[in-house]
Design a protein around this motif. Sequence first.
Motif, short mmCIF file in Angstrom:
data_model
loop_
_atom_site.label_atom_id
_atom_site.label_comp_id
_atom_site.label_asym_id
_atom_site.label_seq_id
_atom_site.Cartn_x
_atom_site.Cartn_y
_atom_site.Cartn_z
N SER A 1 0.82 -1.21 0.00
CA SER A 1 0.00 0.00 0.00
C SER A 1 0.85 1.26 0.00
O SER A 1 0.39 2.31 -0.43
N GLY A 2 2.08 1.15 0.48
CA GLY A 2 2.96 2.31 0.49
C GLY A 2 3.18 2.86 -0.90
O GLY A 2 3.29 4.07 -1.09
N CYS A 3 3.23 2.00 -1.90
CA CYS A 3 3.42 2.44 -3.29
C CYS A 3 2.12 2.42 -4.08
O CYS A 3 1.90 3.28 -4.92
N HIS A 4 1.28 1.43 -3.82
CA HIS A 4 0.07 1.27 -4.63
C HIS A 4 -1.16 1.91 -3.98
O HIS A 4 -2.25 1.83 -4.53
N GLY A 5 -0.99 2.54 -2.82
CA GLY A 5 -2.05 3.32 -2.19
C GLY A 5 -3.37 2.59 -2.06
O GLY A 5 -4.36 3.02 -2.62
N GLN A 6 -3.42 1.47 -1.34
CA GLN A 6 -4.63 0.66 -1.16
C GLN A 6 -5.21 0.22 -2.50
O GLN A 6 -6.40 -0.06 -2.60
N THR B 1 5.84 -10.30 -11.99
CA THR B 1 6.08 -8.96 -11.47
C THR B 1 6.45 -9.01 -10.00
O THR B 1 7.39 -8.34 -9.56
N ILE B 2 5.75 -9.80 -9.21
CA ILE B 2 6.03 -9.89 -7.77
C ILE B 2 7.39 -10.55 -7.53
O ILE B 2 8.19 -10.07 -6.72
N VAL B 3 7.67 -11.63 -8.23
CA VAL B 3 8.90 -12.38 -7.99
C VAL B 3 10.13 -11.66 -8.54
O VAL B 3 11.15 -11.55 -7.86
N GLN B 4 10.05 -11.13 -9.77
CA GLN B 4 11.21 -10.54 -10.42
C GLN B 4 11.33 -9.03 -10.23
O GLN B 4 12.38 -8.46 -10.45
N GLY B 5 10.23 -8.37 -9.86
CA GLY B 5 10.23 -6.92 -9.77
C GLY B 5 10.10 -6.31 -11.15
O GLY B 5 10.03 -7.02 -12.16
N ARG B 6 10.06 -4.99 -11.21
CA ARG B 6 9.96 -4.27 -12.47
C ARG B 6 10.84 -3.02 -12.41
O ARG B 6 11.13 -2.51 -11.32
N PRO B 7 11.25 -2.52 -13.58
CA PRO B 7 12.08 -1.30 -13.59
C PRO B 7 11.33 -0.13 -12.97
O PRO B 7 10.11 -0.11 -12.92
N ASN B 8 12.04 0.83 -12.52
CA ASN B 8 11.50 2.08 -11.97
C ASN B 8 10.74 1.91 -10.66
O ASN B 8 9.74 2.57 -10.44
N MET C 1 2.78 6.15 -5.81
CA MET C 1 4.08 6.05 -6.43
C MET C 1 4.09 4.91 -7.46
O MET C 1 4.69 5.00 -8.51
N GLY C 2 3.38 3.84 -7.12
CA GLY C 2 3.24 2.70 -8.03
C GLY C 2 1.91 2.79 -8.76
O GLY C 2 1.04 3.58 -8.39
N PRO C 3 1.71 1.97 -9.79
CA PRO C 3 0.46 2.04 -10.55
C PRO C 3 -0.75 1.58 -9.75
O PRO C 3 -0.63 0.82 -8.79
#
Length: 180
Positions: free
Chosen positions: A76-81, A107-114, A86-88
């Motif tokens: 939630s820190g990045c995806h805001g609930q 996406t969860i396992v490998q992560g994504r750029p930015n 900060m995240g999509p």
Amino acid sequence: MKTTVLSMLLLASLAGCYREERPDPAPPSPPTESNVRLSEIEPGQKAAPPGVSNQYEENAYALSQGKTLFRKFNCSGCHGQGGGGMGPALMDDKWNYGSEPENIYATIVQGRPNGMPAFGGHLTNEQVWQLVAYVRSMSGQVGVDAAPSRSDEFQSTPPEGRREKEEPKDASDAAAAPKG
């Protein structure tokens, strides 16, 4: 006689309820690198990889576990609930890396750029699939009977079980169509 029939009906109804069952099935195996499509760019004709079925999307307990993991790993820190920050956003119809379970798993396992960190070394395969199921529930991609219907904390958005299903769009499709 009447109590016997009622108790048999009660037992039969309880035996058929999968929603709250807390199974210990093996989670789906992780998708291989070649099965997960990370971009629209590929040589030749577009080939759709076979989809991965995530049985956790049908189970309320697994979805609630995914919701707990979402909160505890501070998603939630990045995806805001789920509404973005900060995240999509995870509640709308735009999916940057694909809406299929195997794309979200990658996406969860490998992560994504930015900014999206890789959580592969911090979560078990089962926990990743629970998170995948919960993330898909945020945009109504799972059944209403299994999606979480309330939270224990203050919530400014409708619960996952009451959201309308969004039709996922690839990032390129969503960018082409004006919103609003």
